[in-house]
Structure formats: C-alpha cells, structure tokens
Design an enzyme around this catalytic site. Structure first.
Site, PDB file in Angstrom:
ATOM      1  N   CYS A   1       0.816  -1.227   0.000  1.00 25.23           N
ATOM      2  CA  CYS A   1       0.000   0.000   0.000  1.00 25.23           C
ATOM      3  C   CYS A   1       0.843   1.268   0.000  1.00 25.23           C
ATOM      4  CB  CYS A   1      -0.932   0.011   1.201  1.00 25.23           C
ATOM      5  SG  CYS A   1      -1.971  -1.447   1.286  1.00 25.23           S
TER       6      CYS A   1
ATOM      7  N   HIS B   1      -3.387   7.133   3.473  1.00 23.60           N
ATOM      8  CA  HIS B   1      -3.818   5.828   2.963  1.00 23.60           C
ATOM      9  C   HIS B   1      -5.198   5.520   3.528  1.00 23.60           C
ATOM     10  CE1 HIS B   1      -3.955   1.767   1.737  1.00 23.60           C
ATOM     11  NE2 HIS B   1      -3.590   1.217   2.870  1.00 23.60           N
TER      12      HIS B   1
ATOM     13  N   ASN C   1     -10.085  -0.095   0.870  1.00 20.77           N
ATOM     14  CA  ASN C   1      -8.624  -0.030   0.758  1.00 20.77           C
ATOM     15  C   ASN C   1      -8.205  -0.594  -0.603  1.00 20.77           C
ATOM     16  OD1 ASN C   1      -5.876  -0.459   0.907  1.00 20.77           O
ATOM     17  ND2 ASN C   1      -5.910  -1.320   2.972  1.00 20.77           N
TER      18      ASN C   1
END
Ligand code: COA
Length: 319
Positions: free
Chosen positions: A110, A244, A274
């Site tokens: 990520c 994030h 996500n």
C-alpha cells in the site's frame, strides 16, 4: 531540482459492491463495516483487466499534464500483482499507451505510490528524465479470501496515475520497512516445480487486523511528523493530508496525534475501501478534481502496508 506533479488520472472498475451485497456472501452487516472501518462500498473488477485500468488512469494523467506518451522518459508501476509475472505491468502500460521509455514494476504494497515517487526523485536528481509516469494499481479482489469476513470487507480494486515533470515541489520524502511476514501476507500460491519440497499455500490475503491497526496508528503520525520536520515546516503549515485509506478509525486516531485539524485529512474510503497502492493517488486525484488543492498548498501524503512498509512525503501543489 526534483519534480512537480503535473497531472493525475484515476481508474476504478464500474461494479460497485455494497456492504449489503457483501452481507449475502459472508456473515457481516452494513452497520459493522461502516462503524469499524468507514467503508460503505468498494469497486470490484468484473470485465476490466488491470492493464485496461492502468492505461485509462495513465491517459487521463497525461492529458491533465498536457504531455504525450512519447515525451515520457520512464514509467514506474507500483502494484503487488500485474497482469503477468513478465512482462511487467509497467511494460504493458508502455506498450498500450505507445511510449518508448524504460518501464518497470515496484512492489511496496500500500506504500507503493510513495516508494515510486522516491525512486522517480532519484532519476530527476541524476537528470536522467524530464517526464515520469507513475501508475499505482492493485486488483486485490483476485487474492481476497472471500470466506474470511475479517478481511474481505476491507479491500477494493482500482488505482491512479501521476505525471511528474522537472520541478522543486517535492519538499521531503521518507520511507521505512520493517520485514514482517506474520501480520500481513499474500503467498504466491503455486509452484510448478516437481522438485520443490514445500507445499504451496493458496494465494489469499492473510492478515492480523489488530496488529496492523496498532502499527498504523503509530506509523502514520510518525511519518508525517518526520517529513514536516525534514521540509523545515510546522504541522500547521500543512493544508491537506492525503492518508492511505485503510480504515477511517486509523485516520481519526492518527489525526488526533497531530497538530493538523481533522478537516484537512481528505477521505474517500467510504466509496472505495482499501485499494492498496491505488489508495493515496486516487485520493490525491479526487481532491484535485474537487478543486480542494490550491496552487502552493502544502500536501502531506502518507501510507502504510504489507512489508511492513511506510511512505510519507511533503509536496507543494503546483497546478
Ligand atoms: N462483520 C461482522 N463481524 C466481524 C467482521 C465482519 N466483517 N469481521 C470481524 N468481525 C467480528 C470478529 O469476529 C470479532 O468477533 P468476536 O468478538 O465475537 O470474536 C469482532 O467482530 C471484533 O473483531 P476485531 O478484530 O476486534 O475488530 P476490530 O474492531 O479490531 O476491527 C479491523 C477489525 C480489521 C477492521 C481492524 O483491526 C483494522 O482495520 N485493522 C487494520 C487493517 C488494515 O488496515 N489492513 C490493511 C493494511 S494496508
């Protein structure tokens, strides 16, 4: 001299998987997912390939930057799993958009977008490039364990791209890695060798959610503090934080540990969940498209993910 972000573009699949539909697949409910994560829906690939999404985001970013694919000097694709092991996803993008430059993939889970910005920075400092395309795209629905309610509700597909050009708007960047294959792991899943003695595990995401949570609520504010200081700024100078999008509670907790008002944290987790390395650039693109980012704004980008990796940077918005 390093770079400025000249343009951004985004691509997400058309199909919207709502919490209510997820509740028909695993034992969960909309209320649990919303209150524990902030997610209401996510996009899932049906007929789109990851290459098609990458190309769409790349073309939009090139248009936004006002340059052509032929002008690119480098393509970096951050992804955990491209269309093929080889050619790289970067090479697939290069082929489809008609660029002629070198291209490769980078995997920092990520944190991939910010890792890619750091790598690009090195090329600019060495004066090897004038224009770089970064595409951050993941297709996690392929490796989600759709029987595990503690993980399958969290993730979605999609990503975004950024065109970087010579400039001095990267003010600070900081990466970390702490090798750990216990709290978050996705095995390869197959091994064709008749000689290999270890049994392959299925290519499904495994995660100890609480451990990742604890890591993230410390790592995120630490990362932001570090780059604000490296840039010679105060936290109050930061106009926008693009964090994030993993869990709204992680963002809220990180915000509470910093001297940056919560309203300056851009959030779109409710729509996408996500999306791994796609998460930060999708949010950056949407904040830009919404007209929130003004020329000269100080923007902190911050991500964490498998590895365990983190990436944070300060960018001055130049558009
Ligand atoms: N629907 C309903 N109940 C669920 C559920 C779901 N989708 N998933 C888990 N539960 C249950 C659990 O079984 C547990 O039940 P129990 O108390 O009877 O055992 C209960 O909810 C609480 O589980 P817990 O794991 O303590 O929840 P939590 O509040 O810590 O939230 C996460 C779990 C995964 C949402 C949270 O830990 C998180 O977001 N972690 C970070 C993950 C992350 O960001 N990963 C990506 C990194 S890039």
């Amino acid at each position: 001299m390093s770079f400025s972000i000249l343009g951004t573009g985004k691509a997400v699949p058309d199909y919207i998987l709502t919490n209510d539909e997820l509740a028909t697949i695993v034992e969960t409910n909309d209320e649990w997912i919303r209150t524990r994560t902030g997610i209401e829906e996510r996009r899932i690939c049906k007929d789109e390939t990851i290459t098609e999404l990458c190309v769409k985001a790349a073309k939009e970013a090139l248009d936004d930057a006002g340059i052509t694919a032929e002008q690119l000097d480098l393509i970096i694709c951050s992804t955990m799993r491209g269309e093929n092991l080889t050619p790289s996803q970067g090479c697939m993008i290069q082929k489809e958009i008609g660029a002629k430059c070198p291209a490769f993939d980078l995997n920092a889970a990520c944190s991939g977008f910010i890792y890619a910005l750091d790598v690009a920075d090195g090329y600019f400092v060495r004066k090897k490039v004038k224009y770089v395309l970064v595409v951050s795209m993941d297709n996690l629905s392929n490796i989600t364990n759709w029987k595990d309610r503690s993980t399958c509700v969290l993730f979605g597909d999609g990503g975004a791209a950024a065109v970087l050009g010579e400039g001095d708007d990267l003010l600070a960047i900081h990466l970390t890695a702490a090798g750990n294959d216990e709290v978050l792991r996705i095995p390869h899943g197959e091994n064709s060798s008749p000689f290999y003695e270890h049994k392959p595990e299925p290519a499904l995401l495994q995660m100890m959610g609480n451990d990742v949570y604890k890591f993230a609520v410390t790592a995120m504010p630490e990362g932001i503090r570090t780059v604000v200081e490296e840039a010679g700024l105060q936290q109050s100078d930061v106009n926008w934080v693009i964090p994030h999008q993993a869990n709204i509670r992680i963002i809220n907790t990180a915000a509470a540990k910093l001297d940056i008002p919560r309203e300056r944290f851009f959030c779109n987790i409710n729509h996408y969940g996500n999306t791994s390395s796609g998460s930060v650039p999708i949010a950056l693109h949407e904040a830009s498209q919404a007209g929130l980012l003004k020329k000269g704004d100080i923007i902190a980008l911050c991500a964490f993910g498998g590895g365990l990796t983190t990436g944070s940077c300060i960018i001055r918005w130049c558009k």
